[in-house]
Design a protein around this motif. Sequence first.
Motif, PDB file in Angstrom:
ATOM      1  N   PRO A  42      34.844  42.068  30.928  1.00  0.00           N
ATOM      2  CA  PRO A  42      33.926  43.136  31.323  1.00  0.00           C
ATOM      3  C   PRO A  42      34.699  44.424  31.519  1.00  0.00           C
ATOM      4  N   ALA A  43      34.018  45.508  31.688  1.00  0.00           N
ATOM      5  CA  ALA A  43      34.682  46.786  31.951  1.00  0.00           C
ATOM      6  C   ALA A  43      33.938  47.486  33.082  1.00  0.00           C
ATOM      7  N   PRO A  44      34.590  47.775  34.196  1.00  0.00           N
ATOM      8  CA  PRO A  44      35.989  47.454  34.493  1.00  0.00           C
ATOM      9  C   PRO A  44      36.108  46.025  35.020  1.00  0.00           C
ATOM     10  N   ILE A  45      37.326  45.485  35.014  1.00  0.00           N
ATOM     11  CA  ILE A  45      37.517  44.115  35.463  1.00  0.00           C
ATOM     12  C   ILE A  45      37.575  44.020  36.979  1.00  0.00           C
ATOM     13  N   GLY A  46      37.809  45.102  37.685  1.00  0.00           N
ATOM     14  CA  GLY A  46      37.775  45.091  39.148  1.00  0.00           C
ATOM     15  C   GLY A  46      39.144  44.874  39.772  1.00  0.00           C
ATOM     16  N   LYS A  47      39.159  44.660  41.081  1.00  0.00           N
ATOM     17  CA  LYS A  47      40.402  44.481  41.821  1.00  0.00           C
ATOM     18  C   LYS A  47      40.925  43.052  41.678  1.00  0.00           C
ATOM     19  N   TYR A  48      42.253  42.899  41.833  1.00  0.00           N
ATOM     20  CA  TYR A  48      42.862  41.567  41.791  1.00  0.00           C
ATOM     21  C   TYR A  48      42.711  40.877  43.141  1.00  0.00           C
ATOM     22  N   ASP A  49      43.121  41.544  44.222  1.00  0.00           N
ATOM     23  CA  ASP A  49      42.934  41.003  45.569  1.00  0.00           C
ATOM     24  C   ASP A  49      41.528  41.332  46.024  1.00  0.00           C
ATOM     25  N   MET A  50      40.722  40.304  46.177  1.00  0.00           N
ATOM     26  CA  MET A  50      39.311  40.488  46.456  1.00  0.00           C
ATOM     27  C   MET A  50      38.976  40.204  47.916  1.00  0.00           C
ATOM     28  N   TRP A  51      38.207  41.125  48.507  1.00  0.00           N
ATOM     29  CA  TRP A  51      37.676  40.987  49.854  1.00  0.00           C
ATOM     30  C   TRP A  51      36.178  41.259  49.800  1.00  0.00           C
ATOM     31  N   PRO A  52      35.415  40.816  50.802  1.00  0.00           N
ATOM     32  CA  PRO A  52      33.963  41.044  50.782  1.00  0.00           C
ATOM     33  C   PRO A  52      33.598  42.492  50.525  1.00  0.00           C
ATOM     34  N   ARG A  53      32.577  42.673  49.718  1.00  0.00           N
ATOM     35  CA  ARG A  53      31.988  43.951  49.329  1.00  0.00           C
ATOM     36  C   ARG A  53      32.754  44.664  48.217  1.00  0.00           C
ATOM     37  N   TYR A  54      33.887  44.092  47.792  1.00  0.00           N
ATOM     38  CA  TYR A  54      34.600  44.654  46.646  1.00  0.00           C
ATOM     39  C   TYR A  54      33.852  44.301  45.361  1.00  0.00           C
ATOM     40  N   PRO A  55      33.990  45.123  44.323  1.00  0.00           N
ATOM     41  CA  PRO A  55      33.442  44.741  43.015  1.00  0.00           C
ATOM     42  C   PRO A  55      34.337  43.719  42.349  1.00  0.00           C
ATOM     43  N   GLY A  56      33.755  42.623  41.897  1.00  0.00           N
ATOM     44  CA  GLY A  56      34.525  41.553  41.276  1.00  0.00           C
ATOM     45  C   GLY A  56      33.861  41.044  40.009  1.00  0.00           C
ATOM     46  N   VAL A  57      34.506  40.085  39.385  1.00  0.00           N
ATOM     47  CA  VAL A  57      34.048  39.537  38.113  1.00  0.00           C
ATOM     48  C   VAL A  57      33.470  38.143  38.310  1.00  0.00           C
ATOM     49  N   PHE A  58      32.369  37.863  37.644  1.00  0.00           N
ATOM     50  CA  PHE A  58      31.807  36.511  37.626  1.00  0.00           C
ATOM     51  C   PHE A  58      31.248  36.218  36.243  1.00  0.00           C
ATOM     52  N   VAL A  59      31.101  34.935  35.946  1.00  0.00           N
ATOM     53  CA  VAL A  59      30.624  34.493  34.633  1.00  0.00           C
ATOM     54  C   VAL A  59      29.249  33.859  34.800  1.00  0.00           C
ATOM     55  N   ARG A  60      28.341  34.186  33.894  1.00  0.00           N
ATOM     56  CA  ARG A  60      26.973  33.663  33.970  1.00  0.00           C
ATOM     57  C   ARG A  60      26.390  33.535  32.568  1.00  0.00           C
TER      58      ARG A  60
END
Length: 220
Positions: free
Chosen positions: A23-41
């Motif tokens: 995806p673009a953007p892929i987001g942050k590596y270290d993830m904490w609640p409310r951060y934008p992250g990647v998921f597959v569906r």
Amino acid sequence: MCSHYQTLKDAELLLKKFGASKPAPIGKYDMWPRYPGVFVRRPPEHDAGDEAVPEREAAAGRWGLISASTRPDALAGAEKLSTFNARDDRVANSFTFRNAWRRAQHCIIPADAIFEPDWRTGKAVATRFTRADGAPLGIAGLWDRYRDADGAWHDSYTMLTINADQDPLFRDYHQPNKEKRMVVILPEGAYGDWLTASAEQSRDFLAPFPSDKLIATPMT
């Protein structure tokens, strides 16, 4: 519960292990609640009959699910809630999660590692959990879309958790005298089935990952 994880840095690994493009953007590596992250569906358009729609896609969204039923004028309150994990014993009836649960809006959250606190010394020691074989974790989750005050739609997701009081590994983590919880880590062979499972089949996947296939590393 899990409030910190590390996602994948390698987009090729995302494609190879989870069958989804970057995806673009892929987001942050270290993830904490409310951060934008990647998921597959499965793409929301999957059932429309368009052969051009892929079986799986990688999407970017807020870690901390906000229900599609949330009114725009109630969004500020919803954003403050801790919805990054969804308990298996409450998910079906919770206002926040029940829409995604009943619609079987399943997703997989790719991760290099998850973190949990070890309290056995009397203070919290952050501990990093990885797969023993070095492969990425595929965490079972739910996704949903919510609308903001301007009418724009946004994706969000959560990780599903189960009781871990009797788990050989995770029972030693979190604070003493409190219920132990763990995220649902899917075996690789279950990825496709989880994404296509019906709401009635969802609970069949909520099982602990074998503890001997995980490594816990204290971050000291």
